[in-house]
Design an enzyme around this catalytic site. Structure first.
Site: not given
Lengths: 107, 220
Positions: B116, B119-121
């Site tokens: 991602c 961010c942090s998906c």
């Protein structure tokens, strides 16, 4: 890696932040797309290098959204934080830390 | 130290050391939870239930079940690659963070890697919550620029003829890798196969656990 007990959080507060964000999303305060967008901006400060999208970044992002939506402003969050720090200090070790333990607590 | 302790003289009031300590970040989180509870935005019991779910139930073992099923059942594999979300739901797996999942298949020609960049998906229902390196700037940036170098850092060396495809997960679409079934696993049960599937093999930064090629190579 496929251990049946997941290790999703490094500390209890990380789990708390995660649960708050998930609950507020489910309450309709924001969508996942809005969340990812805000988190993405939060970890890219204008005055510094990119940061990790960790739960510290989640916390700062959540505080920004709550302030912006008028749900909880920085002053009330700061005051409540101080109250919890005082409450902790006044709570015997091993007992639950309650806001009522703050020596300055007023119901 | 707050001013109301300034009068404590060393050695006289050691009882104040018996209090509890919380870090500033813990206090901030407690403050938010308490304010949000007062205002009716969250319910502490629901928060506890959520935490228990993610601390004890949601993790990469779910994704490993999906992979193992796809390895043994070609019709399931086709459904999984065609439309992952309902195929994963067939195994009772799904929910938040997995509203729209896409599964990409590794082959001898193509290795898939998921990142991602924003961010942090991450596909929570199948993989749990992302490891810290997945959320950190080096991985987010390098997975796209130098995927082969990233794989090398993870100890994965692929044949030069294998192309690497990088998939950028978003809040709307979250990717999972279907790794290649290890050789010499004919006759393995689904459960035994699932035990070979690592979290990293479903992100693309790893491979399933290896199978000894001949009995002679097994440790004595």
């Amino acid at each position: 890696m496929t251990d049946p007990s997941p290790t999703n959080f490094a500390a209890p507060w990380e789990a708390q932040v995660f649960a708050l964000v998930v609950s507020l999303r489910e309450a309709g305060l924001f969508t996942w797309s809005e969340w990812a967008d805000r988190l993405g901006r939060q970890i890219r400060p204008a005055d510094g290098p990119e940061r990790t999208a960790d739960y510290g970044a989640w916390l700062t992002t959540l505080e920004a959204i709550l302030a912006e939506r008028g749900v909880a402003g920085p002053e009330s969050v700061a005051a409540r934080t101080e109250a919890f720090l005082r409450a902790a200090e006044a709570t015997p070790h091993g007992q639950p830390i309650r806001l009522e333990n703050d020596p300055l607590y007023r119901p | 130290m707050s001013h109301d302790h300034a009068h404590h003289e060393h050695g006289h009031h050691d009882d104040h050391h018996h209090g509890s300590e919380i870090s500033p970040v813990e206090a901030r989180v407690r403050a938010l939870e308490s304010l949000l509870t007062e205002k009716g935005y969250v319910d502490p019991a629901a928060l506890d239930a959520l935490i228990e779910l993610y601390e004890t139930k949601v993790g990469p073992h779910a994704g490993a079940r999906v992979v193992a099923r796809a390895w043994v059942d070609p019709a399931y594999r086709a459904r999984l690659l065609g439309d992952a979300t309902p195929a994963i739901a067939e195994l009772g797996i799904g929910g938040r963070g997995g509203e729209h999942m896409v599964v990409v298949e590794n082959t001898p020609e193509i290795h898939n890697l998921v990142v991602c960049t924003l961010c942090s998906c991450y596909p929570w229902p199948v993989l749990g919550l992302p490891p810290i390196w997945y959320k950190a700037p080096p991985y987010r940036a390098r997975a796209v620029i130098d995927p082969r170098g990233v794989l090398a850092d993870f100890g994965v060396t692929l044949p030069e003829t294998t192309r690497i495809t990088v998939w950028d997960s978003t809040a709307e679409t979250r990717y999972m890798v279907l790794p290649m079934r290890p050789a010499q696993t004919e006759g393995f049960s689904e459960e035994a196969l699932a035990a070979l599937v690592t979290r990293d093999s479903m992100i693309g930064t790893g491979l399933p656990k290896g199978i000894p090629t001949t009995p002679l190579e097994m440790p004595v």
